[in-house]
Write an enzyme that holds these catalytic residues in place. Structure first.
Site, PDB file in Angstrom:
ATOM      1  N   GLY A 197      -4.712  -4.879  -3.836  1.00  0.00           N
ATOM      2  CA  GLY A 197      -5.762  -3.252  -3.583  1.00  0.00           C
ATOM      3  C   GLY A 197      -5.068  -1.858  -4.401  1.00  0.00           C
ATOM      4  N   HIS A 198      -5.000  -1.252  -5.617  1.00  0.00           N
ATOM      5  CA  HIS A 198      -3.994  -0.647  -6.796  1.00  0.00           C
ATOM      6  C   HIS A 198      -5.120   0.418  -6.850  1.00  0.00           C
ATOM      7  CE1 HIS A 198      -0.659  -3.445  -6.893  1.00  0.00           C
ATOM      8  NE2 HIS A 198      -0.602  -3.283  -5.597  1.00  0.00           N
ATOM      9  N   ASP A 235       0.839  -1.259   0.035  1.00  0.00           N
ATOM     10  CA  ASP A 235       0.165  -0.042   0.355  1.00  0.00           C
ATOM     11  C   ASP A 235       1.216   1.173   0.060  1.00  0.00           C
ATOM     12  OD1 ASP A 235      -1.918  -1.655  -0.410  1.00  0.00           O
ATOM     13  OD2 ASP A 235      -2.345  -1.625   2.283  1.00  0.00           O
ATOM     14  N   LYS A 278       1.421   2.011  -4.834  1.00  0.00           N
ATOM     15  CA  LYS A 278       2.211   1.694  -6.143  1.00  0.00           C
ATOM     16  C   LYS A 278       1.643   2.105  -7.730  1.00  0.00           C
ATOM     17  CE  LYS A 278       1.927  -2.668  -4.536  1.00  0.00           C
ATOM     18  NZ  LYS A 278       1.923  -2.029  -3.153  1.00  0.00           N
ATOM     19  N   GLN A 281       2.382  -6.435  -3.231  1.00  0.00           N
ATOM     20  CA  GLN A 281       2.501  -5.839  -1.775  1.00  0.00           C
ATOM     21  C   GLN A 281       3.594  -5.071  -1.628  1.00  0.00           C
ATOM     22  OE1 GLN A 281       1.455  -9.794  -3.535  1.00  0.00           O
ATOM     23  NE2 GLN A 281      -0.318  -8.543  -2.705  1.00  0.00           N
ATOM     24  N   LYS A 314       3.270  10.187  -0.287  1.00  0.00           N
ATOM     25  CA  LYS A 314       1.982  10.551   0.616  1.00  0.00           C
ATOM     26  C   LYS A 314       2.636  11.954   1.818  1.00  0.00           C
ATOM     27  CE  LYS A 314      -1.849   7.868   1.623  1.00  0.00           C
ATOM     28  NZ  LYS A 314      -2.560   6.483   2.017  1.00  0.00           N
TER      29      LYS A 314
HETATM   30  P1  GDP Z   1      -1.011   0.288  -3.606  1.00  0.00           P
HETATM   31  O1  GDP Z   1      -1.518  -1.027  -3.247  1.00  0.00           O
HETATM   32  O2  GDP Z   1       0.441   0.389  -2.824  1.00  0.00           O
HETATM   33  O3  GDP Z   1      -0.819   0.434  -5.194  1.00  0.00           O
HETATM   34  O4  GDP Z   1      -1.319   1.851  -2.411  1.00  0.00           O
HETATM   35  P2  GDP Z   1      -2.764   1.759  -2.429  1.00  0.00           P
HETATM   36  O5  GDP Z   1      -3.897   1.702  -3.746  1.00  0.00           O
HETATM   37  O6  GDP Z   1      -3.442   0.309  -1.957  1.00  0.00           O
HETATM   38  O7  GDP Z   1      -2.721   2.580  -0.838  1.00  0.00           O
HETATM   39  C1  GDP Z   1      -2.476   4.059  -1.179  1.00  0.00           C
HETATM   40  C2  GDP Z   1      -3.924   5.088  -1.173  1.00  0.00           C
HETATM   41  O8  GDP Z   1      -2.645   6.445  -1.026  1.00  0.00           O
HETATM   42  C3  GDP Z   1      -4.252   4.889  -2.104  1.00  0.00           C
HETATM   43  O9  GDP Z   1      -5.691   5.491  -1.546  1.00  0.00           O
HETATM   44  C4  GDP Z   1      -4.244   6.604  -2.999  1.00  0.00           C
HETATM   45  O10 GDP Z   1      -4.519   7.299  -3.659  1.00  0.00           O
HETATM   46  C5  GDP Z   1      -3.224   7.112  -1.868  1.00  0.00           C
HETATM   47  N1  GDP Z   1      -1.812   7.761  -2.633  1.00  0.00           N
HETATM   48  C6  GDP Z   1      -1.541   7.429  -3.254  1.00  0.00           C
HETATM   49  N2  GDP Z   1       0.016   8.335  -3.172  1.00  0.00           N
HETATM   50  C7  GDP Z   1      -0.390   9.228  -2.366  1.00  0.00           C
HETATM   51  C8  GDP Z   1       0.356  11.162  -2.033  1.00  0.00           C
HETATM   52  O11 GDP Z   1       1.059  11.341  -2.026  1.00  0.00           O
HETATM   53  N3  GDP Z   1      -0.893  12.200  -0.613  1.00  0.00           N
HETATM   54  C9  GDP Z   1      -1.596  11.158  -0.548  1.00  0.00           C
HETATM   55  N4  GDP Z   1      -3.057  12.107  -0.127  1.00  0.00           N
HETATM   56  N5  GDP Z   1      -2.484  10.103  -1.117  1.00  0.00           N
HETATM   57  C10 GDP Z   1      -2.027   9.236  -2.259  1.00  0.00           C
HETATM   58  P1  IMO Z   2      -1.439  -3.978  -2.430  1.00  0.00           P
HETATM   59  O1  IMO Z   2      -0.494  -4.599  -3.895  1.00  0.00           O
HETATM   60  C1  IMO Z   2      -0.915  -4.493   1.970  1.00  0.00           C
HETATM   61  C2  IMO Z   2      -1.053  -8.026   3.951  1.00  0.00           C
HETATM   62  C3  IMO Z   2      -2.276  -9.148   4.481  1.00  0.00           C
HETATM   63  C4  IMO Z   2      -1.446  -9.833   5.610  1.00  0.00           C
HETATM   64  C5  IMO Z   2      -0.229 -10.603   4.737  1.00  0.00           C
HETATM   65  C6  IMO Z   2      -1.046 -12.031   4.048  1.00  0.00           C
HETATM   66  O2  IMO Z   2      -2.368  -3.408  -2.269  1.00  0.00           O
HETATM   67  O3  IMO Z   2       0.567  -3.418  -1.171  1.00  0.00           O
HETATM   68  P2  IMO Z   2      -2.788 -12.693   1.977  1.00  0.00           P
HETATM   69  O4  IMO Z   2      -4.198 -12.650   1.831  1.00  0.00           O
HETATM   70  O5  IMO Z   2      -1.500 -12.623   0.988  1.00  0.00           O
HETATM   71  O6  IMO Z   2      -2.398 -14.031   2.478  1.00  0.00           O
HETATM   72  O7  IMO Z   2      -1.922 -11.820   3.621  1.00  0.00           O
HETATM   73  O8  IMO Z   2      -0.456  -9.620   3.196  1.00  0.00           O
HETATM   74  N1  IMO Z   2      -1.725  -7.864   2.333  1.00  0.00           N
HETATM   75  C7  IMO Z   2      -1.198  -6.755   2.374  1.00  0.00           C
HETATM   76  N2  IMO Z   2      -1.240  -6.204   3.334  1.00  0.00           N
HETATM   77  N3  IMO Z   2      -1.387  -3.893   1.281  1.00  0.00           N
HETATM   78  C8  IMO Z   2      -1.484  -5.589  -0.277  1.00  0.00           C
HETATM   79  O9  IMO Z   2      -1.301  -5.391  -1.470  1.00  0.00           O
HETATM   80  C9  IMO Z   2      -0.808  -6.620   0.435  1.00  0.00           C
HETATM   81  N4  IMO Z   2      -1.568  -8.070  -0.105  1.00  0.00           N
HETATM   82  C10 IMO Z   2      -1.224  -8.782   1.770  1.00  0.00           C
HETATM   83  O10 IMO Z   2      -2.744  -8.059   4.868  1.00  0.00           O
HETATM   84  O11 IMO Z   2      -1.293  -9.471   6.199  1.00  0.00           O
HETATM   85 MG    MG Z   3      -3.247  -1.516  -1.686  1.00  0.00          MG
END
Ligand code: GDP
Ligand code: IMO
Ligand code: MG
Length: 428
Positions: free
Chosen positions: A40-41, A13, A16, A224, A331
Site C-alpha cells: 500500500g503506497h 511502509d 516509498k 515491502q 517522517k
Molecule cells: P510505503 O508503503 O513505503 O509507500 O508507505 P505507506 O504509504 O504505507 O506509509 C507511509 C505513510 O506515511 C503514508 O501515510 C504517507 O502519507 C506518510 N508519509 C510519508 N512521508 C511522510 C513524512 O515525511 N511525514 C509524515 N508525517 N508522513 C509521511
Molecule cells: P509496502 O509495500 C508493511 C507484511 C505483512 C506480514 C508479512 C507477510 O506497503 O511497504 P504477506 O501478505 O506479504 O504474505 O505478509 O509482510 N507486509 C507488509 N508490511 N508494508 C508492506 O508493503 C507489506 N507487505 C507485506 O504485514 O507481516
Molecule cells: Mg505501505
C-alpha cells in the site's frame, strides 16, 4: 541511461510511494518489480490521498510511463479497481501510461482463501500476513503451477492450467474447512478480467529495453522492505518475495549493469505490521506518540503498526544487502515534540555487544538494544525546505544517522505531502 532502484530499507511502509512520486518528474518510466496487492503506497497531494497497491507510484504524473513487471503477482480485480479509481479521478487518461507484464503471475481467489485459512490454522504461530494470497501465488509460481496473465487471457490454455491446479487447491481448501472454489466462476471472471486488461498487457521487457535505447530515465519501485525479504529478512516472518534491490533485475527483465544507484527509504524511526522480531519496539508513551502522531495504520489492512526507535543495526544490514548508494529519510516531523530521541547502535545478547544484524539470528527475543540518546526539538519542521533551517538538534540527529550508516542522505521528508521535503543531493 540512469536506472535507479528505490527500495524499503526497514519493515515496509517507509514512505516509498511518496518518494517515488517526488522523484517521478525527473524520470520517464517507473517499474514495480515484486510483491503484489499486499503493498500500500500512499501519495498525498493537498487534500487528495491516493493509495496504490499494484500500479507504480509515478502514475499521478501524466507524462510518466508506469510498468508492472513480471516479478509482481497480480490480483486482477484489485488492478481493475485501481485503474478505474484513478480514471474516475482524472488520472491515467491514456492506456499507454500503464503497461502490465504478460508474464506476471495471477493471484486467484483460491490463493487468497488458502492464505487466510492457513493463517487461521496456524493460530498463535500465524505470520500476520495481509491475507492477499501473496504466499500461495509465489508458491505456485515456484512449483510451476502458476497461471500467468498471458495464460489467463487465452481461454484454452487457461482452462487447461486450471484443470491441473484447481482440484488440488480445492482439496486443500476443504481440508481446512473452507468452501471449494467453483471452476466456472473462475472462467467467467477470467473472461471479464481479460476484457478489461487487454489494453495494458504486453511484453514489458521489450518495452523497457526500448526505453533504455531511447535514453530514458528509469525508476524501479520496490514493495515491502528489506527486513521482510524472504532470504534476508526475519524469516519466517517475512513476505514471499525478494524485496531487496537485487530483485529489481529479475522482476523487470534488466541486467545488473544497467542500474546506476540504489536509494533506500527509511523512516526516522521504525514500524512493523504483522508478527515477528522488532528489537527496538516501544509499548508505552513514546510508542504511542509515534503511532498516533505518525498515524501508523497499515495502508492495505488498516492494522495498527507497531512502533519503535530507529534501528541502525537493521539499517546497516539493509545498506549492505541492497548496496545502498543513497538514503531518503522520511517522517522526521513525527519526532517533533519528543524530549529525547534514541538510536539503537548495537544489540546486547547475553552480555555481549553485537553490531551486525546477522549475529542476532534466532536470538531476537533475548536481545537488548543499546541506545545513543539525543536531545529532541519542539519547532514545527513541516514547511522547512533547507537543511540550514532545521533545528540544531534535528541536524545533529540526522548527521549521526548518516555517520553511523556510511551512506549519504539524499532527501529528507518532513511531512506527508508531495511538497514537504528537503533535497540534499541530486539523484540524476
Ligand atoms: P510505503 O508503503 O513505503 O509507500 O508507505 P505507506 O504509504 O504505507 O506509509 C507511509 C505513510 O506515511 C503514508 O501515510 C504517507 O502519507 C506518510 N508519509 C510519508 N512521508 C511522510 C513524512 O515525511 N511525514 C509524515 N508525517 N508522513 C509521511
Ligand atoms: P509496502 O509495500 C508493511 C507484511 C505483512 C506480514 C508479512 C507477510 O506497503 O511497504 P504477506 O501478505 O506479504 O504474505 O505478509 O509482510 N507486509 C507488509 N508490511 N508494508 C508492506 O508493503 C507489506 N507487505 C507485506 O504485514 O507481516
Ligand atoms: Mg505501505
Amino acid at each position: 541511461m540512469p536506472a535507479v532502484v528505490v527500495i524499503g530499507a526497514q519493515w515496509g511502509d517507509e514512505g516509498k510511494g511518496k518518494i517515488i512520486d517526488v522523484l517521478t518528474p525527473q524520470v520517464d518510466v517507473v517499474v514495480r518489480f515484486q510483491g503484489g496487492a499486499n503493498a500500500g503506497h500512499t501519495v498525498i497531494i493537498g487534500e487528495d490521498k491516493t493509495v496504490l497497491h499494484l500500479i507504480p507510484s509515478g502514475i499521478l504524473h501524466e507524462r510518466c510511463q508506469c510498468i508492472i513487471g513480471n516479478g509482481v503477482v497480480i490480483d486482477p480485480q484489485v488492478l481493475i479497481d485501481e485503474i478505474e479509481g484513478l480514471v474516475d479521478r482524472g488520472f491515467l487518461r491514456h492506456h499507454h501510461q500503464l503497461a502490465v507484464s504478460h508474464h506476471a503471475h495471477v493471484v486467484f481467489s483460491y490463493h487468497r482463501l488458502l492464505d487466510q485459512l492457513r493463517e487461521e490454522k496456524r493460530g498463535s504461530a500465524s505470520i500476520g500476513t495481509t491475507g492477499r494470497g501473496i504466499g500461495p501465488a509465489y508458491e505456485d509460481k515456484a512449483s510451476r503451477l502458476g497461471i500467468r496473465l498471458c495464460d489467463m487471457m487465452n481461454p484454452e490454455s487457461f482452462q487447461k492450467a486450471l484443470d491441473l491446479v484447481l482440484p488440488e487447491k480445492n482439496r486443500q481448501i476443504e481440508a481446512m474447512g473452507g468452501n471449494p472454489i467453483v471452476r466456472d466462476d473462475l472462467i467467467h471472471q477470467a473472461r471479464e478480467w481479460s476484457k478489461h486488461l487487454t489494453p495494458y498487457v504486453c511484453d514489458t521487457v521489450t518495452l523497457l529495453h526500448d526505453s533504455f535505447r531511447q535514453h530514458k530515465r528509469i525508476l524501479l519501485e520496490g514493495a515491502q522492505g528489506t527486513a521482510l525479504d524472504i532470504d534476508h529478512g526475519t524469516y519466517p516472518f517475512v513476505t514471499s518475495s525478494n524485496t531487496i534491490a537485487g530483485a529489481a533485475c529479475a522482476g523487470s527483465g534488466i541486467g545488473p549493469t544497467m542500474i546506476d544507484s540504489v536509494l533506500g527509504v527509511a523512516k526516522a524511526y521504525t514500524t512493523r505490521v504483522g508478527k515477528g522480531a522488532f528489537p527496538t519496539e516501544l509499548h508505552e508513551d513514546v510508542g504511542n506518540h509515534l503511532q498516533e502522531k505518525g498515524n501508523e495504520f497499515g495502508a492495505t489492512t488498516g492494522r495498527r503498526r507497531r512502533c519503535g526507535w530507529l534501528d541502525m543495526v537493521a539499517l546497516r544490514y539493509a545498506a549492505q544487502v541492497n548496496g545502498l548508494t543513497h538514503l531518503a529519510l522520511t517522517k522526521l516531523d513525527i519526532l517533533t515534540g519528543l524530549d529525547t530521541l534514541k538510536i539503537c547502535t548495537a544489540y546486547r545478547i547475553h552480555g555481549k555487544e553485537v553490531s551486525h544484524f546477522a549475529e542476532a539470528e534466532g536470538q531476537f527475543e533475548k536481545l537488548e538494544p543499546c541506545y545513543e540518546a539525543f536531545p529532541g526539538w519542539k519547532e514545527d519542521i513541516a514547511s522547512i525546505q533547507s537543511l540550514n533551517d532545521l533545528p540544531q538538534n534535528a541536524r545533529r540527529y540526522i548527521d549521526r544517522i548518516q555517520e553511523l550508516l556510511g551512506v549519504p542522505i539524499q532527501m529528507l521528508s518532513v511531512g506527508p505531502d508531495r511538497k514537504h521535503g528537503i533535497l540534499l543531493q541530486k539523484l540524476f
